[in-house]
Design an enzyme around this catalytic site. Structure first.
Site, PDB file in Angstrom:
ATOM      1  N   SER A 216       2.718   2.278  -3.238  1.00 35.71           N
ATOM      2  CA  SER A 216       2.276   1.060  -3.918  1.00 35.71           C
ATOM      3  C   SER A 216       0.760   1.097  -4.070  1.00 35.71           C
ATOM      4  O   SER A 216       0.102   2.027  -3.598  1.00 35.71           O
ATOM      5  CB  SER A 216       2.691  -0.174  -3.120  1.00 35.71           C
ATOM      6  OG  SER A 216       1.918  -0.249  -1.941  1.00 35.71           O
ATOM      7  N   LYS A 217       0.252   0.056  -4.689  1.00 34.22           N
ATOM      8  CA  LYS A 217      -1.189  -0.020  -4.988  1.00 34.22           C
ATOM      9  C   LYS A 217      -2.073   0.232  -3.770  1.00 34.22           C
ATOM     10  O   LYS A 217      -3.098   0.885  -3.868  1.00 34.22           O
ATOM     11  CB  LYS A 217      -1.520  -1.403  -5.561  1.00 34.22           C
ATOM     12  CG  LYS A 217      -1.353  -1.481  -7.057  1.00 34.22           C
ATOM     13  CD  LYS A 217      -2.338  -2.506  -7.643  1.00 34.22           C
ATOM     14  CE  LYS A 217      -2.168  -2.602  -9.150  1.00 34.22           C
ATOM     15  NZ  LYS A 217      -0.985  -3.408  -9.503  1.00 34.22           N
ATOM     16  N   ARG A 218      -1.643  -0.297  -2.637  1.00 29.92           N
ATOM     17  CA  ARG A 218      -2.540  -0.193  -1.472  1.00 29.92           C
ATOM     18  C   ARG A 218      -2.707   1.249  -0.975  1.00 29.92           C
ATOM     19  O   ARG A 218      -3.579   1.538  -0.177  1.00 29.92           O
ATOM     20  CB  ARG A 218      -2.086  -1.127  -0.351  1.00 29.92           C
ATOM     21  CG  ARG A 218      -0.903  -0.633   0.432  1.00 29.92           C
ATOM     22  CD  ARG A 218      -0.315  -1.729   1.297  1.00 29.92           C
ATOM     23  NE  ARG A 218       1.089  -1.443   1.535  1.00 29.92           N
ATOM     24  CZ  ARG A 218       1.509  -0.624   2.475  1.00 29.92           C
ATOM     25  NH1 ARG A 218       0.647  -0.030   3.271  1.00 29.92           N
ATOM     26  NH2 ARG A 218       2.792  -0.388   2.622  1.00 29.92           N
TER      27      ARG A 218
END
Ligand code: GLU
Length: 469
Positions: free
Chosen positions: A240-242
């Site tokens: 994911s983005k993180r």
């Protein structure tokens, strides 16, 4: 297993970015096609008319181009084939493998609730209706899916995956607005493109069961399925983005070379023993679907950086210089004529420590400075001392005598000079470095002077000597 010549494909939906998972899927399809002497094709699944913009399609082609994996045939666009999809649905109806379903929205809702209460899937009362009784009003077309027994997806990565047919409803093939559905379109396109191996993310495993039933209903050969494990973040959670970058373009923007990414992605779910670094040719030679592992693969930035450093050290300096020029331009640096050549000449001296081309751009900054350089306070103070100034005057003369301005002769000149002065290199080296680089990071002295060239190196020393004492 199939005896047809191998044809693989990547079938991305143009929904905005090109995900790193899509790049890995493309790579495995590409490697397998090359390994078998087959073909690698591209199909753009642009049936979602709202998200499928020309710009989003461009993102995919740019991503594939950058990765060096282009289609062996003109790409196929799914939406443009809707008539062909409708034709296949008509054929299924003709074969008695599909039927018109006239359930209204309300009837369907009621059946849904009943089915839920009874713990079964939705069934239409129109499934066995005599076509002679079909009314003249809107309908959807549904596949006459087998009611019992099993559908086995013989997956080359996961092994046999068994689906109970009782758990599969009669898939809608054509909506009442006349639009073909996703699973139908994929089967028709893969068949028409003569795709032999469907290699894709394992989020499509359930679709493979549906699609197998459609293939069989049409008497078409079912392709070999290979569903790839997802890519997870370094912590094992779904990417994911993180976790940082996810889009192919971001890896480009962060200074990774496409060959590094290819090597790296090849290792995400596949491998050849303990080999960490291998060429495209080796990967093509070694790659086989049966060696793909079914456990999720984890992104590992340290490994990617290590590979990128390796490929930066191998790459043609002129190619890297062109990339560095682009990076500098994006930073608003204006370059002079000849700077690209200068950068190319400098790269061999600075690239060993560079993990990305962004770091490479930082490392060549010293050579691009314009005279007179602004020197660090400490360097200026030291040069103002008589002893140091005298030494630099003699050093300038010694260097001016070097006839072959390259690393070996310059190293020798520096050694001889230190000896003649009766001091160690430490007594003037740091100051010379400061004079040559203006405090920017720079390689060792002989490398820095070779990159700068004779005139520029001596000029920078002259500038320092002409500072007021
Ligand atoms: N369009 C699908 C996706 O982007 C891929 C479908 C397939 O490979 O069969 O996830």
């Amino acid at each position: 297993m199939t005896s047809r010549p191998v044809r693989t494909r990547i079938a991305p939906s143009p929904t905005g970015m090109m995900h790193i998972g899509t790049a890995r899927t493309a790579l495995f399809n590409w490697l397998y096609a090359r390994h078998t002497g087959g073909q690698f094709l591209v199909r753009i699944e642009d049936t979602d008319r709202e998200r499928s913009t020309e710009a989003n399609v461009g993102v995919i082609f740019e991503g594939l181009d950058w990765l060096g994996m282009t289609s062996d045939e003109p790409p196929v666009f799914q939406f443009a084939r809707a008539d062909r999809h409708r034709e296949a649905v008509a054929e299924l109806v003709e074969l008695g493998q599909a039927y018109r379903d006239y359930m209204t929205a309300e009837e369907l809702e009621a059946e849904r609730e009943l089915a839920r209460a009874e713990g079964r899937v939705v069934r239409s009362p129109w499934r066995d209706a005599d076509p002679a009784t079909w009314p003249d009003r809107p309908y959807a077309v549904r596949l006459k899916s087998p009611l019992d027994g099993e559908t086995i997806v013989a997956d080359a990565v996961k092994g046999d995956v068994t689906f109970q047919n009782a758990g599969l409803d009669d898939l809608i093939l054509l909506r009442s607005d006349g639009n073909p559905t996703y699973n139908l379109a994929v089967v028709v396109d893969d068949h028409d493109m003569a795709i032999t191996h469907v290699i894709r993310g394992d989020d499509h495993l359930n679709n493979a069961a549906r699609q197998t039933i459609i293939y069989k209903a049409l008497n078409w050969e079912v392709p070999v399925w290979a569903h790839l494990p997802l890519i997870h973040g370094p912590d094992g959670a779904k990417l994911s983005k993180r976790h940082g970058a996810q889009a192919v373009s971001e890896f480009d923007a962060m200074g990774y070379l496409p060959e590094s990414l290819r090597n790296y992605l090849a290792k995400l779910g596949w491998g050849h023993g303990d080999d960490e670094i291998f060429s495209d040719a080796q990967a093509m030679d070694w790659f086989d679907i049966k060696d793909v592992v079914s456990a999720p693969a984890r992104l590992d930035w340290a490994k990617l950086n290590h590979l990128n450093n390796h490929y930066i050290r191998q790459a043609d300096p002129a190619r890297l210089a062109a990339l560095v020029v682009k990076i500098l331009a994006s930073r608003g640096v204006t370059l002079r004529q000849g700077d690209e050549t200068l950068i190319a000449r400098t790269i061999p001296f600075v690239r060993d420590g560079a993990k990305t081309t962004l770091e490479l751009a930082d490392a060549v900054a010293f050579v691009l400075k314009t005279r007179p350089l602004e020197l660090a306070e400490k360097t200026r103070t030291q040069l103002a001392e008589d002893e140091m100034r005298g030494r630099f005057t003699r050093l300038r003369a010694a260097l001016a005598n070097v006839s072959d301005w390259a690393v070996p002769a310059l190293e020798e000149a520096l050694r001889n000079f230190a000896e003649a002065e009766g001091v160690g290199l430490g007594k003037f080296g740091p100051q010379l470095r400061g004079v040559l680089s203006g405090g920017a990071p720079a390689p060792d002295l002989a490398g820095a002077m070779t990159a700068l060239g004779r005139d520029e190196s001596l000029g920078r020393i002259d500038d320092a000597l002409s500072l007021p004492a």
